[in-house]
Design a protein around this motif. Structure first.
Motif, PDB file in Angstrom:
ATOM      1  N   SER A   1     -10.081  -1.845   9.394  1.00 60.75           N
ATOM      2  CA  SER A   1     -10.390  -1.665   7.819  1.00 60.75           C
ATOM      3  C   SER A   1      -9.684  -0.397   7.265  1.00 60.75           C
ATOM      4  O   SER A   1      -8.843   0.357   7.861  1.00 60.75           O
ATOM      5  N   GLY A   2      -9.422  -0.606   5.993  1.00 62.06           N
ATOM      6  CA  GLY A   2      -8.662   0.344   5.183  1.00 62.06           C
ATOM      7  C   GLY A   2      -7.329   0.043   5.410  1.00 62.06           C
ATOM      8  O   GLY A   2      -6.270   1.175   4.955  1.00 62.06           O
ATOM      9  N   VAL A   3      -6.895  -1.100   5.648  1.00 61.81           N
ATOM     10  CA  VAL A   3      -5.442  -1.314   5.900  1.00 61.81           C
ATOM     11  C   VAL A   3      -4.711  -1.520   4.532  1.00 61.81           C
ATOM     12  O   VAL A   3      -3.305  -1.312   4.606  1.00 61.81           O
ATOM     13  N   ALA A   4      -5.102  -1.797   3.264  1.00 63.90           N
ATOM     14  CA  ALA A   4      -4.472  -2.175   2.246  1.00 63.90           C
ATOM     15  C   ALA A   4      -5.154  -1.601   0.989  1.00 63.90           C
ATOM     16  O   ALA A   4      -5.625  -2.450   0.352  1.00 63.90           O
ATOM     17  N   PRO A   5      -5.523  -0.598   0.899  1.00 62.04           N
ATOM     18  CA  PRO A   5      -6.339   0.049  -0.334  1.00 62.04           C
ATOM     19  C   PRO A   5      -5.453  -0.324  -1.732  1.00 62.04           C
ATOM     20  O   PRO A   5      -6.358  -0.644  -2.637  1.00 62.04           O
ATOM     21  N   ASP A   6      -4.124  -0.337  -1.873  1.00 52.56           N
ATOM     22  CA  ASP A   6      -3.674  -0.564  -3.195  1.00 52.56           C
ATOM     23  C   ASP A   6      -2.629  -1.736  -3.169  1.00 52.56           C
ATOM     24  O   ASP A   6      -1.531  -1.609  -3.970  1.00 52.56           O
ATOM     25  N   ARG A   7      -2.449  -2.514  -2.107  1.00 55.97           N
ATOM     26  CA  ARG A   7      -1.496  -3.311  -2.173  1.00 55.97           C
ATOM     27  C   ARG A   7      -2.230  -4.601  -1.077  1.00 55.97           C
ATOM     28  O   ARG A   7      -3.189  -4.535  -0.953  1.00 55.97           O
ATOM     29  N   THR A   8      -1.290  -5.735  -1.154  1.00 59.02           N
ATOM     30  CA  THR A   8      -1.732  -7.043  -0.659  1.00 59.02           C
ATOM     31  C   THR A   8      -2.036  -6.723   1.041  1.00 59.02           C
ATOM     32  O   THR A   8      -1.239  -5.941   1.498  1.00 59.02           O
ATOM     33  N   VAL A   9      -2.840  -7.567   1.825  1.00 61.72           N
ATOM     34  CA  VAL A   9      -2.854  -7.462   2.923  1.00 61.72           C
ATOM     35  C   VAL A   9      -1.482  -7.814   3.814  1.00 61.72           C
ATOM     36  O   VAL A   9      -1.062  -7.289   4.652  1.00 61.72           O
TER      37      VAL A   9
ATOM     38  N   ALA B   1       0.660  -5.033   3.577  1.00 61.16           N
ATOM     39  CA  ALA B   1       0.146  -3.999   4.553  1.00 61.16           C
ATOM     40  C   ALA B   1       0.729  -4.268   6.169  1.00 61.16           C
ATOM     41  O   ALA B   1       0.916  -3.319   6.909  1.00 61.16           O
ATOM     42  N   LEU B   2       0.253  -5.717   6.427  1.00 60.15           N
ATOM     43  CA  LEU B   2       0.639  -6.089   8.019  1.00 60.15           C
ATOM     44  C   LEU B   2       2.177  -6.307   7.999  1.00 60.15           C
ATOM     45  O   LEU B   2       2.669  -5.798   9.232  1.00 60.15           O
ATOM     46  N   ALA B   3       2.998  -6.371   7.266  1.00 63.28           N
ATOM     47  CA  ALA B   3       4.468  -6.294   7.464  1.00 63.28           C
ATOM     48  C   ALA B   3       4.804  -4.906   7.603  1.00 63.28           C
ATOM     49  O   ALA B   3       5.799  -4.526   8.236  1.00 63.28           O
ATOM     50  N   ALA B   4       4.026  -3.667   7.063  1.00 61.13           N
ATOM     51  CA  ALA B   4       4.181  -2.396   7.609  1.00 61.13           C
ATOM     52  C   ALA B   4       3.725  -2.133   8.907  1.00 61.13           C
ATOM     53  O   ALA B   4       3.901  -0.933   9.381  1.00 61.13           O
ATOM     54  N   ARG B   5       2.865  -2.815   9.409  1.00 61.70           N
ATOM     55  CA  ARG B   5       2.208  -2.651  10.725  1.00 61.70           C
ATOM     56  C   ARG B   5       2.426  -3.710  11.574  1.00 61.70           C
ATOM     57  O   ARG B   5       1.538  -4.547  12.018  1.00 61.70           O
ATOM     58  N   PRO B   6       3.747  -3.753  12.154  1.00 58.25           N
ATOM     59  CA  PRO B   6       4.100  -4.892  13.081  1.00 58.25           C
ATOM     60  C   PRO B   6       3.226  -4.974  14.159  1.00 58.25           C
ATOM     61  O   PRO B   6       2.977  -6.027  14.621  1.00 58.25           O
ATOM     62  N   ALA B   7       2.747  -3.902  14.991  1.00 58.82           N
ATOM     63  CA  ALA B   7       1.992  -3.813  16.027  1.00 58.82           C
ATOM     64  C   ALA B   7       0.625  -4.678  15.725  1.00 58.82           C
ATOM     65  O   ALA B   7       0.172  -5.281  16.518  1.00 58.82           O
ATOM     66  N   LEU B   8      -0.185  -4.613  14.692  1.00 58.24           N
ATOM     67  CA  LEU B   8      -1.334  -5.135  14.219  1.00 58.24           C
ATOM     68  C   LEU B   8      -0.955  -6.553  13.965  1.00 58.24           C
ATOM     69  O   LEU B   8      -1.899  -7.473  14.590  1.00 58.24           O
ATOM     70  N   ALA B   9       0.096  -6.762  13.429  1.00 59.18           N
ATOM     71  CA  ALA B   9       0.378  -8.044  12.897  1.00 59.18           C
ATOM     72  C   ALA B   9       0.637  -9.111  14.628  1.00 59.18           C
ATOM     73  O   ALA B   9      -0.016 -10.167  14.686  1.00 59.18           O
ATOM     74  N   ALA B  10       1.439  -8.511  15.372  1.00 57.54           N
ATOM     75  CA  ALA B  10       1.453  -9.101  16.666  1.00 57.54           C
ATOM     76  C   ALA B  10       0.366  -9.304  17.325  1.00 57.54           C
ATOM     77  O   ALA B  10      -0.062 -10.269  18.024  1.00 57.54           O
ATOM     78  N   TRP B  11      -0.552  -8.332  17.183  1.00 60.16           N
ATOM     79  CA  TRP B  11      -1.832  -7.994  18.070  1.00 60.16           C
ATOM     80  C   TRP B  11      -2.814  -9.536  17.409  1.00 60.16           C
ATOM     81  O   TRP B  11      -3.360 -10.281  18.290  1.00 60.16           O
ATOM     82  N   ILE B  12      -2.709  -9.827  16.279  1.00 59.24           N
ATOM     83  CA  ILE B  12      -3.360 -10.897  15.621  1.00 59.24           C
ATOM     84  C   ILE B  12      -2.723 -12.175  16.096  1.00 59.24           C
ATOM     85  O   ILE B  12      -3.464 -13.156  16.391  1.00 59.24           O
TER      86      ILE B  12
END
Length: 442
Positions: free
Chosen positions: A88-96, A99-110
């Protein structure tokens, strides 16, 4: 697994991505300024808490706003979930998606989780194709109206409101004024809009009090009811007459991966003006005749959507007229607030036995702004009081409790509408009572 649950996630625990803002942003009007865009994103981020119930059992949850673990622990206990991994708290002021583009490890985990991934609706971040083309086409209230008009002759009990497309804002103002002069109430719509934005009911008295159609349109733009640019649709207002209790209905369904349409169910929505507030679903919530009429028409809509490449959840919304006929008003090619109620009902029926009615209350006002921990304590005190009425209390949207106009989103599950009504009244009184508690501290 048969039915819509099998078509939706194969009956498996799923990854739920709270990307409401991503879906909404693709329909933001070009004239929306940066401040208004940010407000819309943040409103959508609160609503994205509904991602917790995008399917009957989450395995991993991705939310733009920050939530406390006590919230998902509460829901997991009541709904017999296993461990839910929460980001949670991954995208307080932008789209998800941003946010995921800036967090490739989380995107890959999903992507590598092995679970089906469920989001609010199709958007460009997931790639172009027939499904997104169908979303862009039929989310338009003009295109949906055309489809309704084509299908209605084969469905007794369905009536389609007249709709006209105004060529420019000046013509829209003139047509509004002319209709008001004949005593007609008009539903004024932007072709695209969500959550009531872009749709307003214009009564003659309101138009003349504003100084005419042009002045009223300028006020509606200024107050962010209508977008500043783009065409407008003028639609016939359907008078419910004595059918007002069943004024707003919805029918939900799922188009499975193979294009088969699976019915989910009918619900009675609570709509204030044009803003959706919640829904009641379950046995007897909608009279049988109305439910069957809505089902037949909504499934016909789904067959057309499937033929054009759409896959996923959708609903058709209706209003009732004086003759108890159903007038379809829009198609939502995505998850919706009612979808969450249907998911909750399916889960509760599975783990506790059949027969639940579920009511969602997406934005119950609070009498005071609360910190998340204080909101949890407040609801925890109310939980046993609801239980004594035979009602299970489920918090769904806990993040808007500290807004300037604080609200909380809740669901109630019980055996009948009388129990749900009593629990809702109890909650409303307790929420408003917060104001008195803080007054006493002054």
């Amino acid at each position: 697994m048969d039915g819509w649950v099998g078509a939706w996630t194969g009956g498996r625990a799923a990854v739920h991505v709270g990307d409401v803002a991503d879906f909404n942003a693709q329909f933001f009007p070009s004239g929306m300024d940066a401040a208004q865009r940010l407000r819309r994103l943040r409103q959508a981020h609160h609503y994205a808490c509904l991602a917790v119930c995008y399917s009957p059992e989450p395995a991993l949850l991705v939310l733009p706003g920050e939530v406390a673990p006590e919230w998902t622990d509460w829901l997991a206990r009541e709904l017999a979930w296993g461990q839910v991994e929460v980001h949670s708290g991954v995208a307080p002021d932008r789209t998800v998606a941003e946010a995921l583009a800036a967090r490739p490890a989380l995107a890959a985990w999903i992507a590598d989780s092995g679970h089906p991934v469920v989001g609010w609706g199709r958007n460009a971040a997931q790639g172009e194709g027939p499904e997104l083309a169908a979303v862009r086409r039929y989310e338009s209230k003009a295109a949906a109206h055309g489809l309704f008009t084509a299908l209605a002759p084969g469905h007794p009990g369905i009536t389609v409101p007249q709709q006209e497309r105004a060529d420019g804002r000046r013509r829209a103002a003139r047509r509004l004024t002319a209709r008001a002069a004949r005593g007609r109430t008009t539903v004024l719509k932007s072709p695209y809009g969500v959550g009531g934005y872009g749709t307003v009911v214009v009564e003659p008295a309101e138009l003349f009090a504003a100084g005419g159609g042009g002045a009223l349109l300028r006020r509606l733009v200024r107050t962010e009811v209508l977008p500043p640019e783009g065409e407008l649709l003028l639609e016939e207002y359907v008078d419910p007459g004595p059918a007002a209790r069943l004024r707003d209905l919805t029918y939900d369904a799922v188009v499975g991966p193979d294009g088969t349409v699976h019915p989910v169910g009918a619900g009675v929505m609570d709509v204030a003006g044009t803003r959706y507030q919640g829904v009641t679903v379950g046995p007897g919530a909608v009279p049988r005749d109305a439910a069957e009429t809505a089902r037949g028409f909504a499934l016909a809509v789904g067959e057309r959507l499937a033929a054009e490449g759409y896959r996923g959840w959708y609903d058709v919304d209706f209003v009732t007229d004086r003759q108890r006929r159903l007038a379809p008003t829009e198609i939502n090619l995505r998850l919706t607030g009612p979808a969450v109620a249907f998911v909750l009902r399916a889960r509760l029926d599975r783990v506790r036995g059949p027969g639940h009615l579920v009511r969602t209350l997406d934005g119950m006002p609070l009498g005071a702004r609360l910190a998340p921990a204080a909101l949890h304590d407040h609801l925890e005190r109310l939980r046993p009081r609801c239980a004594r009425l035979g009602v299970t209390l489920l918090p769904l949207i806990p993040t808007a409790c500290h807004e300037p106009e604080p609200v909380v989103g809740l669901a109630l599950a019980g055996p009948d509408t009388e129990a749900l009504d009593a629990a809702e009244a109890l909650l409303a009184a307790a929420n408003q009572g917060l104001a008195g508690m803080f007054e006493a501290l002054r």
